[in-house]
Design a protein around this motif. Structure first.
Motif, PDB file in Angstrom:
ATOM      1  N   GLY A 110       0.834  -1.216   0.000  1.00  0.00           N
ATOM      2  CA  GLY A 110       0.000   0.000   0.000  1.00  0.00           C
ATOM      3  C   GLY A 110       0.856   1.248   0.000  1.00  0.00           C
ATOM      4  O   GLY A 110       0.661   2.152  -0.831  1.00  0.00           O
ATOM      5  N   ASN A 111       1.849   1.282   0.880  1.00  0.00           N
ATOM      6  CA  ASN A 111       2.724   2.449   0.951  1.00  0.00           C
ATOM      7  C   ASN A 111       3.603   2.577  -0.288  1.00  0.00           C
ATOM      8  O   ASN A 111       3.935   3.685  -0.705  1.00  0.00           O
ATOM      9  CB  ASN A 111       3.576   2.414   2.220  1.00  0.00           C
ATOM     10  N   ALA A 112       3.969   1.428  -0.869  1.00  0.00           N
ATOM     11  CA  ALA A 112       4.782   1.466  -2.091  1.00  0.00           C
ATOM     12  C   ALA A 112       4.010   2.134  -3.229  1.00  0.00           C
ATOM     13  O   ALA A 112       4.600   2.816  -4.063  1.00  0.00           O
ATOM     14  CB  ALA A 112       5.194   0.053  -2.488  1.00  0.00           C
ATOM     15  N   ILE A 113       2.694   1.940  -3.252  1.00  0.00           N
ATOM     16  CA  ILE A 113       1.879   2.554  -4.301  1.00  0.00           C
ATOM     17  C   ILE A 113       1.592   4.023  -3.960  1.00  0.00           C
ATOM     18  O   ILE A 113       1.564   4.885  -4.830  1.00  0.00           O
ATOM     19  CB  ILE A 113       0.561   1.764  -4.496  1.00  0.00           C
ATOM     20  N   LEU A 114       1.427   4.282  -2.670  1.00  0.00           N
ATOM     21  CA  LEU A 114       1.100   5.643  -2.233  1.00  0.00           C
ATOM     22  C   LEU A 114       2.263   6.623  -2.396  1.00  0.00           C
ATOM     23  O   LEU A 114       2.065   7.786  -2.777  1.00  0.00           O
ATOM     24  CB  LEU A 114       0.640   5.601  -0.774  1.00  0.00           C
ATOM     25  N   GLU A 115       3.481   6.137  -2.124  1.00  0.00           N
ATOM     26  CA  GLU A 115       4.658   7.015  -2.084  1.00  0.00           C
ATOM     27  C   GLU A 115       4.857   7.852  -3.363  1.00  0.00           C
ATOM     28  O   GLU A 115       5.014   9.077  -3.263  1.00  0.00           O
ATOM     29  CB  GLU A 115       5.892   6.161  -1.768  1.00  0.00           C
ATOM     30  N   PRO A 116       4.839   7.224  -4.551  1.00  0.00           N
ATOM     31  CA  PRO A 116       5.019   8.047  -5.757  1.00  0.00           C
ATOM     32  C   PRO A 116       3.910   9.092  -5.941  1.00  0.00           C
ATOM     33  O   PRO A 116       4.164  10.164  -6.472  1.00  0.00           O
ATOM     34  CB  PRO A 116       4.979   7.028  -6.905  1.00  0.00           C
ATOM     35  N   MET A 117       2.693   8.778  -5.491  1.00  0.00           N
ATOM     36  CA  MET A 117       1.600   9.766  -5.572  1.00  0.00           C
ATOM     37  C   MET A 117       1.959  11.001  -4.754  1.00  0.00           C
ATOM     38  O   MET A 117       1.679  12.126  -5.122  1.00  0.00           O
ATOM     39  CB  MET A 117       0.312   9.194  -4.967  1.00  0.00           C
ATOM     40  N   LYS A 118       2.589  10.735  -3.617  1.00  0.00           N
ATOM     41  CA  LYS A 118       2.960  11.801  -2.697  1.00  0.00           C
ATOM     42  C   LYS A 118       4.081  12.657  -3.303  1.00  0.00           C
ATOM     43  O   LYS A 118       4.023  13.882  -3.273  1.00  0.00           O
ATOM     44  CB  LYS A 118       3.436  11.156  -1.390  1.00  0.00           C
ATOM     45  N   VAL A 119       5.077  11.954  -3.847  1.00  0.00           N
ATOM     46  CA  VAL A 119       6.204  12.657  -4.471  1.00  0.00           C
ATOM     47  C   VAL A 119       5.702  13.613  -5.553  1.00  0.00           C
ATOM     48  O   VAL A 119       6.178  14.733  -5.681  1.00  0.00           O
ATOM     49  CB  VAL A 119       7.210  11.642  -5.062  1.00  0.00           C
ATOM     50  N   HIS A 120       4.713  13.155  -6.321  1.00  0.00           N
ATOM     51  CA  HIS A 120       4.201  13.981  -7.413  1.00  0.00           C
ATOM     52  C   HIS A 120       3.017  14.853  -6.973  1.00  0.00           C
ATOM     53  O   HIS A 120       2.319  15.428  -7.803  1.00  0.00           O
ATOM     54  CB  HIS A 120       3.837  13.101  -8.608  1.00  0.00           C
ATOM     55  N   LYS A 121       2.790  14.917  -5.678  1.00  0.00           N
ATOM     56  CA  LYS A 121       1.746  15.785  -5.097  1.00  0.00           C
ATOM     57  C   LYS A 121       0.369  15.550  -5.724  1.00  0.00           C
ATOM     58  O   LYS A 121      -0.372  16.486  -6.007  1.00  0.00           O
ATOM     59  CB  LYS A 121       2.142  17.254  -5.228  1.00  0.00           C
ATOM     60  N   LEU A 122       0.054  14.276  -5.922  1.00  0.00           N
ATOM     61  CA  LEU A 122      -1.266  13.947  -6.436  1.00  0.00           C
ATOM     62  C   LEU A 122      -2.250  13.845  -5.268  1.00  0.00           C
ATOM     63  O   LEU A 122      -1.902  13.309  -4.215  1.00  0.00           O
ATOM     64  CB  LEU A 122      -1.244  12.616  -7.170  1.00  0.00           C
ATOM     65  N   TYR A 123      -3.434  14.349  -5.480  1.00  0.00           N
ATOM     66  CA  TYR A 123      -4.517  14.301  -4.480  1.00  0.00           C
ATOM     67  C   TYR A 123      -4.233  15.196  -3.274  1.00  0.00           C
ATOM     68  O   TYR A 123      -3.134  15.667  -3.062  1.00  0.00           O
ATOM     69  CB  TYR A 123      -4.830  12.865  -4.055  1.00  0.00           C
ATOM     70  N   LYS A 124      -5.278  15.395  -2.493  1.00  0.00           N
ATOM     71  CA  LYS A 124      -5.262  16.410  -1.432  1.00  0.00           C
ATOM     72  C   LYS A 124      -4.336  16.016  -0.273  1.00  0.00           C
ATOM     73  O   LYS A 124      -3.475  16.768   0.147  1.00  0.00           O
ATOM     74  CB  LYS A 124      -6.698  16.599  -0.936  1.00  0.00           C
ATOM     75  N   ASP A 125      -4.538  14.820   0.255  1.00  0.00           N
ATOM     76  CA  ASP A 125      -3.765  14.394   1.429  1.00  0.00           C
ATOM     77  C   ASP A 125      -3.655  12.865   1.443  1.00  0.00           C
ATOM     78  O   ASP A 125      -4.167  12.185   0.551  1.00  0.00           O
ATOM     79  CB  ASP A 125      -4.426  14.886   2.720  1.00  0.00           C
ATOM     80  N   ASP A 126      -2.982  12.341   2.475  1.00  0.00           N
ATOM     81  CA  ASP A 126      -2.757  10.895   2.535  1.00  0.00           C
ATOM     82  C   ASP A 126      -4.052  10.091   2.679  1.00  0.00           C
ATOM     83  O   ASP A 126      -4.131   8.955   2.209  1.00  0.00           O
ATOM     84  CB  ASP A 126      -1.795  10.548   3.684  1.00  0.00           C
ATOM     85  N   ARG A 129      -5.225   9.784  -0.731  1.00  0.00           N
ATOM     86  CA  ARG A 129      -4.309   8.908  -1.477  1.00  0.00           C
ATOM     87  C   ARG A 129      -4.536   7.449  -1.094  1.00  0.00           C
ATOM     88  O   ARG A 129      -4.566   6.572  -1.948  1.00  0.00           O
ATOM     89  CB  ARG A 129      -2.846   9.282  -1.195  1.00  0.00           C
ATOM     90  N   LYS A 130      -4.747   7.211   0.177  1.00  0.00           N
ATOM     91  CA  LYS A 130      -4.953   5.847   0.630  1.00  0.00           C
ATOM     92  C   LYS A 130      -6.217   5.254   0.000  1.00  0.00           C
ATOM     93  O   LYS A 130      -6.225   4.097  -0.435  1.00  0.00           O
ATOM     94  CB  LYS A 130      -5.050   5.796   2.161  1.00  0.00           C
ATOM     95  N   GLU A 131      -7.248   6.085  -0.083  1.00  0.00           N
ATOM     96  CA  GLU A 131      -8.485   5.657  -0.743  1.00  0.00           C
ATOM     97  C   GLU A 131      -8.204   5.255  -2.192  1.00  0.00           C
ATOM     98  O   GLU A 131      -8.705   4.245  -2.676  1.00  0.00           O
ATOM     99  CB  GLU A 131      -9.448   6.841  -0.748  1.00  0.00           C
ATOM    100  N   LYS A 132      -7.383   6.062  -2.874  1.00  0.00           N
ATOM    101  CA  LYS A 132      -7.032   5.776  -4.267  1.00  0.00           C
ATOM    102  C   LYS A 132      -6.242   4.473  -4.370  1.00  0.00           C
ATOM    103  O   LYS A 132      -6.436   3.701  -5.303  1.00  0.00           O
ATOM    104  CB  LYS A 132      -6.197   6.922  -4.864  1.00  0.00           C
ATOM    105  N   VAL A 133      -5.342   4.255  -3.416  1.00  0.00           N
ATOM    106  CA  VAL A 133      -4.547   3.024  -3.431  1.00  0.00           C
ATOM    107  C   VAL A 133      -5.467   1.812  -3.300  1.00  0.00           C
ATOM    108  O   VAL A 133      -5.316   0.824  -4.034  1.00  0.00           O
ATOM    109  CB  VAL A 133      -3.477   3.021  -2.312  1.00  0.00           C
ATOM    110  N   LEU A 134      -6.437   1.892  -2.403  1.00  0.00           N
ATOM    111  CA  LEU A 134      -7.376   0.778  -2.223  1.00  0.00           C
ATOM    112  C   LEU A 134      -8.158   0.521  -3.509  1.00  0.00           C
ATOM    113  O   LEU A 134      -8.329  -0.625  -3.938  1.00  0.00           O
ATOM    114  CB  LEU A 134      -8.324   1.079  -1.055  1.00  0.00           C
ATOM    115  N   GLU A 135      -8.583   1.602  -4.161  1.00  0.00           N
ATOM    116  CA  GLU A 135      -9.283   1.468  -5.450  1.00  0.00           C
ATOM    117  C   GLU A 135      -8.385   0.794  -6.484  1.00  0.00           C
ATOM    118  O   GLU A 135      -8.823  -0.072  -7.233  1.00  0.00           O
ATOM    119  CB  GLU A 135      -9.635   2.856  -5.989  1.00  0.00           C
ATOM    120  N   LEU A 136      -7.108   1.233  -6.490  1.00  0.00           N
ATOM    121  CA  LEU A 136      -6.163   0.684  -7.467  1.00  0.00           C
ATOM    122  C   LEU A 136      -5.906  -0.795  -7.229  1.00  0.00           C
ATOM    123  O   LEU A 136      -5.829  -1.577  -8.173  1.00  0.00           O
ATOM    124  CB  LEU A 136      -4.836   1.446  -7.419  1.00  0.00           C
ATOM    125  N   LEU A 137      -5.775  -1.189  -5.961  1.00  0.00           N
ATOM    126  CA  LEU A 137      -5.547  -2.603  -5.642  1.00  0.00           C
ATOM    127  C   LEU A 137      -6.692  -3.449  -6.196  1.00  0.00           C
ATOM    128  O   LEU A 137      -6.471  -4.487  -6.806  1.00  0.00           O
ATOM    129  CB  LEU A 137      -5.403  -2.795  -4.131  1.00  0.00           C
TER     130      LEU A 137
END
Ligand code: ADP
Ligand code: ADP
Length: 253
Positions: A110-126, A129-137
């Protein structure tokens, strides 16, 4: 216009430097030109060592072409400064053979998928982002309950799904798949290929699909490039090339 224009690209490696300072060189990619249009899958096929990965790495700007230009959406990306290349990393992504090598064993998937989103400042907050990661999984066929698990707990096919989720998390436009299923069992290969096609339908990705395996490339591609010793041997509509084989490689079909 094409999303990507590869023009007269070359990659010359220095293989040996003599005591007199003279370089011996080897052209791994030799005067290669082709266009990629948005939404298509262009297959890049040829024997091991013919220059496919070198060309892919040059497009990704992981390695610099030694001649020619690579124009992505109107910009010659071979001329970009390092900072701009970092931004480009979001748009042009790689799915490689073994995602295990890029997944840190101590970071949960989960964190491995979330980290690049954070680096590229995608989405409002963690939280978002976590919600998006769950959707992606779920989107790649994994359970949301896998969020807190670690790479070694997964099979090769599942790891490739994690790698794919991580790649598409940044919503790229162009994805280079370099031997993305080559390390998997045949039945698992088919599942991952179907997933890639499904994601393309959903999100409109453009793929450059690199493989030494003709059957796999044939299954995936609209356009086809057959490479031999660094050069393009055949290029065109995949069905046409399959029905009018010129190269030794496509004769083997
Ligand atoms: P493919 O992906 O088609 O298997 P590669 O692009 O990996 O082929 O390699 C093309 C050729 O370039 C091979 O002959 C390989 O040995 C050579 N090559 C690749 N990387 C280097 C390097 N860093 N230095 C020198 N030669 C290299
Ligand atoms: P929605 O319009 O509800 O976001 P989509 O089917 O467009 O529904 O997207 C579903 C999920 O996929 C969303 O979390 C979205 O952020 C994500 N998503 C949308 N576009 C892309 C893309 N190009 N690549 C990867 N993920 C995407």
């Amino acid at each position: 216009p094409p999303i990507l224009e590869v023009k007269n690209v070359e990659k010359e490696y220095i293989t040996h430097t003599s005591i007199f300072g003279k370089n011996n060189t080897f052209k791994a990619v030799n005067n290669v030109s082709f266009n990629v249009y948005e939404g298509e899958t262009i297959g890049l096929v040829g024997e091991s060592g013919c220059g496919k990965s070198t060309l892919g790495n040059a497009i990704l700007q992981l390695d610099k072409a030694t001649a020619g230009s690579i124009v992505y959406r109107g910009t010659d990306i071979t001329q970009l400064a390092t900072k701009e290349v970092r931004k480009l990393r979001k748009e042009i992504q790689l799915i490689f053979q073994d995602p295990y090598s890029s997944l840190n064993p101590r970071i949960s998937v989960g964190n491995a998928i979330l980290e690049p989103m954070k680096v590229h400042k995608l989405y409002k907050d963690d939280t978002e982002r976590k919600e998006k990661v769950l959707e992606l999984l779920e989107r790649v066929g994994l359970d949301a309950s896998h969020y807190n698990r670690y790479p070694h707990e997964f099979s090769g096919g599942q790891r490739q799904r994690i790698g794919i989720a991580r790649t598409i998390a940044l919503q790229p436009k162009l994805i280079i798949c370099d031997e993305s299923v080559s390390a998997l069992d045949i039945s698992v290969q088919a599942q991952v290929l179907n997933l890639l096609n499904e994601l393309k339908e959903n999100f409109g990705f453009t793929y450059i699909f690199i493989s030494h395996d003709l059957a796999v490339v044939k299954y995936m591609s609209d356009q086809l490039i057959v490479m031999n010793k660094g050069k393009i041997e055949e290029l065109g509509d995949a069905d046409f090339i399959y029905s009018h084989p010129k190269s030794e490689y496509t004769y083997n079909l």
